[in-house]
Motif scaffolding. Structure first.
Motif, PDB file in Angstrom:
ATOM      1  N   ASP A  26      68.653  50.486  38.242  1.00 25.36           N
ATOM      2  CA  ASP A  26      70.002  50.849  37.843  1.00 25.36           C
ATOM      3  C   ASP A  26      71.011  49.789  38.229  1.00 25.36           C
ATOM      4  OD1 ASP A  26      69.445  53.265  36.694  1.00 25.36           O
ATOM      5  OD2 ASP A  26      71.114  54.249  37.729  1.00 25.36           O
ATOM      6  N   ALA A  27      70.945  49.386  39.464  1.00 26.86           N
ATOM      7  CA  ALA A  27      71.896  48.397  39.966  1.00 26.86           C
ATOM      8  C   ALA A  27      71.777  47.100  39.171  1.00 26.86           C
ATOM      9  CB  ALA A  27      71.642  48.129  41.448  1.00 26.86           C
ATOM     10  N   LEU A  28      70.559  46.708  38.936  1.00 26.04           N
ATOM     11  CA  LEU A  28      70.302  45.479  38.195  1.00 26.04           C
ATOM     12  C   LEU A  28      70.839  45.578  36.777  1.00 26.04           C
ATOM     13  CD1 LEU A  28      68.973  44.018  40.294  1.00 26.04           C
ATOM     14  CD2 LEU A  28      66.780  44.240  39.158  1.00 26.04           C
ATOM     15  N   ASP A  29      70.524  46.657  36.135  1.00 25.40           N
ATOM     16  CA  ASP A  29      70.972  46.839  34.759  1.00 25.40           C
ATOM     17  C   ASP A  29      72.490  46.837  34.677  1.00 25.40           C
ATOM     18  OD1 ASP A  29      68.690  46.817  33.256  1.00 25.40           O
ATOM     19  OD2 ASP A  29      68.368  48.963  33.328  1.00 25.40           O
ATOM     20  N   ARG A  30      73.089  47.507  35.615  1.00 26.73           N
ATOM     21  CA  ARG A  30      74.540  47.593  35.578  1.00 26.73           C
ATOM     22  C   ARG A  30      75.152  46.209  35.754  1.00 26.73           C
ATOM     23  NH1 ARG A  30      75.373  52.610  36.447  1.00 26.73           N
ATOM     24  NH2 ARG A  30      74.047  52.691  38.290  1.00 26.73           N
ATOM     25  N   GLN A  31      74.673  45.493  36.733  1.00 23.82           N
ATOM     26  CA  GLN A  31      75.246  44.180  36.998  1.00 23.82           C
ATOM     27  C   GLN A  31      75.046  43.237  35.825  1.00 23.82           C
ATOM     28  OE1 GLN A  31      73.191  41.110  38.101  1.00 23.82           O
ATOM     29  NE2 GLN A  31      75.125  40.021  37.737  1.00 23.82           N
ATOM     30  N   LEU A  32      73.860  43.217  35.286  1.00 22.67           N
ATOM     31  CA  LEU A  32      73.591  42.282  34.198  1.00 22.67           C
ATOM     32  C   LEU A  32      74.314  42.686  32.925  1.00 22.67           C
ATOM     33  CD1 LEU A  32      69.867  41.424  34.859  1.00 22.67           C
ATOM     34  CD2 LEU A  32      71.840  39.895  34.942  1.00 22.67           C
ATOM     35  N   GLN A  33      74.383  43.965  32.704  1.00 22.73           N
ATOM     36  CA  GLN A  33      75.111  44.434  31.536  1.00 22.73           C
ATOM     37  C   GLN A  33      76.553  43.944  31.635  1.00 22.73           C
ATOM     38  OE1 GLN A  33      73.304  46.490  29.167  1.00 22.73           O
ATOM     39  NE2 GLN A  33      74.937  45.554  28.009  1.00 22.73           N
ATOM     40  N   GLN A  34      77.054  44.054  32.814  1.00 32.38           N
ATOM     41  CA  GLN A  34      78.413  43.629  33.101  1.00 32.38           C
ATOM     42  C   GLN A  34      78.604  42.118  32.931  1.00 32.38           C
ATOM     43  OE1 GLN A  34      82.325  44.159  34.836  1.00 32.38           O
ATOM     44  NE2 GLN A  34      80.853  45.717  34.287  1.00 32.38           N
ATOM     45  N   ASP A  35      77.779  41.351  33.623  1.00 33.20           N
ATOM     46  CA  ASP A  35      77.965  39.903  33.693  1.00 33.20           C
ATOM     47  C   ASP A  35      77.337  39.122  32.548  1.00 33.20           C
ATOM     48  OD1 ASP A  35      79.023  40.699  36.044  1.00 33.20           O
ATOM     49  OD2 ASP A  35      77.992  39.228  37.279  1.00 33.20           O
ATOM     50  N   ALA A  36      76.272  39.661  31.987  1.00 32.54           N
ATOM     51  CA  ALA A  36      75.585  38.882  30.956  1.00 32.54           C
ATOM     52  C   ALA A  36      75.505  39.648  29.644  1.00 32.54           C
ATOM     53  CB  ALA A  36      74.187  38.496  31.432  1.00 32.54           C
ATOM     54  N   GLY A  37      75.963  40.892  29.661  1.00 30.25           N
ATOM     55  CA  GLY A  37      75.943  41.674  28.433  1.00 30.25           C
ATOM     56  C   GLY A  37      74.558  42.063  27.959  1.00 30.25           C
ATOM     57  N   MET A  38      73.639  42.160  28.884  1.00 31.49           N
ATOM     58  CA  MET A  38      72.299  42.579  28.488  1.00 31.49           C
ATOM     59  C   MET A  38      71.583  43.237  29.663  1.00 31.49           C
ATOM     60  SD  MET A  38      70.402  38.863  28.479  1.00 31.49           S
ATOM     61  CE  MET A  38      71.766  37.974  27.745  1.00 31.49           C
ATOM     62  N   PRO A  39      70.619  44.105  29.349  1.00 29.16           N
ATOM     63  CA  PRO A  39      69.880  44.772  30.422  1.00 29.16           C
ATOM     64  C   PRO A  39      68.884  43.827  31.084  1.00 29.16           C
ATOM     65  CG  PRO A  39      69.020  45.443  28.311  1.00 29.16           C
ATOM     66  CD  PRO A  39      70.225  44.606  28.042  1.00 29.16           C
ATOM     67  N   HIS A  40      68.304  44.285  32.150  1.00 28.25           N
ATOM     68  CA  HIS A  40      67.418  43.466  32.960  1.00 28.25           C
ATOM     69  C   HIS A  40      66.258  42.870  32.170  1.00 28.25           C
ATOM     70  CE1 HIS A  40      64.582  43.112  36.657  1.00 28.25           C
ATOM     71  NE2 HIS A  40      65.178  41.988  36.408  1.00 28.25           N
ATOM     72  N   LEU A  41      65.642  43.706  31.341  1.00 27.37           N
ATOM     73  CA  LEU A  41      64.499  43.227  30.575  1.00 27.37           C
ATOM     74  C   LEU A  41      64.854  42.009  29.728  1.00 27.37           C
ATOM     75  CD1 LEU A  41      61.564  43.602  29.644  1.00 27.37           C
ATOM     76  CD2 LEU A  41      62.436  45.046  27.815  1.00 27.37           C
ATOM     77  N   TYR A  42      66.000  42.064  29.097  1.00 26.78           N
ATOM     78  CA  TYR A  42      66.415  40.988  28.222  1.00 26.78           C
ATOM     79  C   TYR A  42      66.720  39.727  29.006  1.00 26.78           C
ATOM     80  CZ  TYR A  42      66.652  44.451  24.536  1.00 26.78           C
ATOM     81  OH  TYR A  42      66.329  45.408  23.618  1.00 26.78           O
TER      82      TYR A  42
END
Lengths: 180, 180
Positions: A26-42
DNA sequence: CGAGCTTGGTTCAAGTTTTAAACAAACCTA
DNA sequence: TAGGTTTGTTTAAAACTTGAACCAAGCTCG
């Protein structure tokens, strides 16, 4: 046969693991979604691509590294391509093949967001582990990995993905980049 | 400040962890989907419910245990209710409240599929770990958990969910059941 | 060679989940 | 009682996943 239930220790470990992995992802997804506009997998896809000398990888090899189905990867790469982070190219030696290549823009996104990602991984995980625990985590993770896919699939212990026939041609070895 | 990149050891540990957790969650989901007709998260909901004396829990408490948003839980419980595994009841002391209660059928599903679930958890994980590693896993998991939610949210270290005001009334403590 | 199996990758259709924002009702506190 | 908070749901739009079906290209072997 009668079920061997989990011991209290195992039960505690299991609970702790499940909770932790949920929170972490969750934390990872949130941060990356925020900063890179994509989920962790991407993000991981871009990271893997960035690590090859050519910054490109065949779809199947990529799917294997990521431990996801080809179908799922096709979808993911389609999105990344639409966003300009990745370009699809034909594989020269195998006309069936498709190679996913990291674009300049994709590389830029990666470089821009890597620091934040690493920071999150540290803040969520490594800052709270002793060096011994880091080693333990690797060992445990490796065992799970082996159990879940060394098992039914590849009996050959040395069929390293990056040495495989298909790969040797279109792309190659490893290196270190923005891969967290 | 300049980024502190991951050390090679950390990098290996991180890779191993990410791969392992992906594979594990996949294996779990597949098995439970097969045997119980629901993904891991939903199964966990039933398991948590089964562990309270009353076999019921308030939505918010449940969401907290599961580390998911209330919105997401609402959706999940709606599905479980539709399938007859859970029943929604009004909370007596707090008219805003909803209590999710495990039905007989839900309990039956749980009991029927618990052995298979435990077997999968064993086959994927515990069968490959030494007793020391089980302890290490718990410790590592606990630290992550603490890092990710002890951090920003509850400064009070002793606000245990099952002792919270809202819970004390509609439901209560713990016990051991089919919860893997 | 060429039939027939395998592999690489995509497409399709359907369904499942997820999220975020907006809400209403019920509490709570001063 | 006004004003803020908590509960839990709703809604609408996306995002994602899956599995099966498919085509084209490789490979194998008689």
């Amino acid at each position: 046969m009668t079920t061997r239930w989990l011991t209290p220790e195992e039960q505690r470990a299991w609970r702790a693991y499940v909770a932790a992995s949920l929170l972490l992802e969750d934390a990872l997804d949130r941060q990356l979604q925020q900063d890179a506009g994509m989920p962790h997998l991407y993000y991981t896809i871009l990271a893997y691509l960035s690590e090859t000398p050519e910054r490109r990888l065949r779809m199947t090899d990529l799917a294997e590294k990521l431990k996801i189905t080809r179908s799922r990867l096709t979808y993911a790469v389609a999105r990344l391509e639409k966003d300009g982070h990745v370009r699809r190219e034909a594989c020269r030696w195998d006309k069936r093949g498709t190679v996913a290549a990291l674009t300049e823009e994709g590389m830029a996104v990666l470089e821009r967001s890597a620091p934040g990602h690493v920071a999150t991984v540290r803040a969520s995980l490594f800052d709270h582990l002793t060096p011994e625990q880091v080693g333990q985590l690797e060992e445990i993770g490796t065992r799970i990995e082996r159990a879940l896919q060394g098992d039914g699939a590849e009996p050959a212990p040395e069929s390293l993905p990056w040495l495989r026939r298909s790969s040797t041609s279109c792309n190659a070895g490893e290196s270190g980049d923005a891969g967290a």
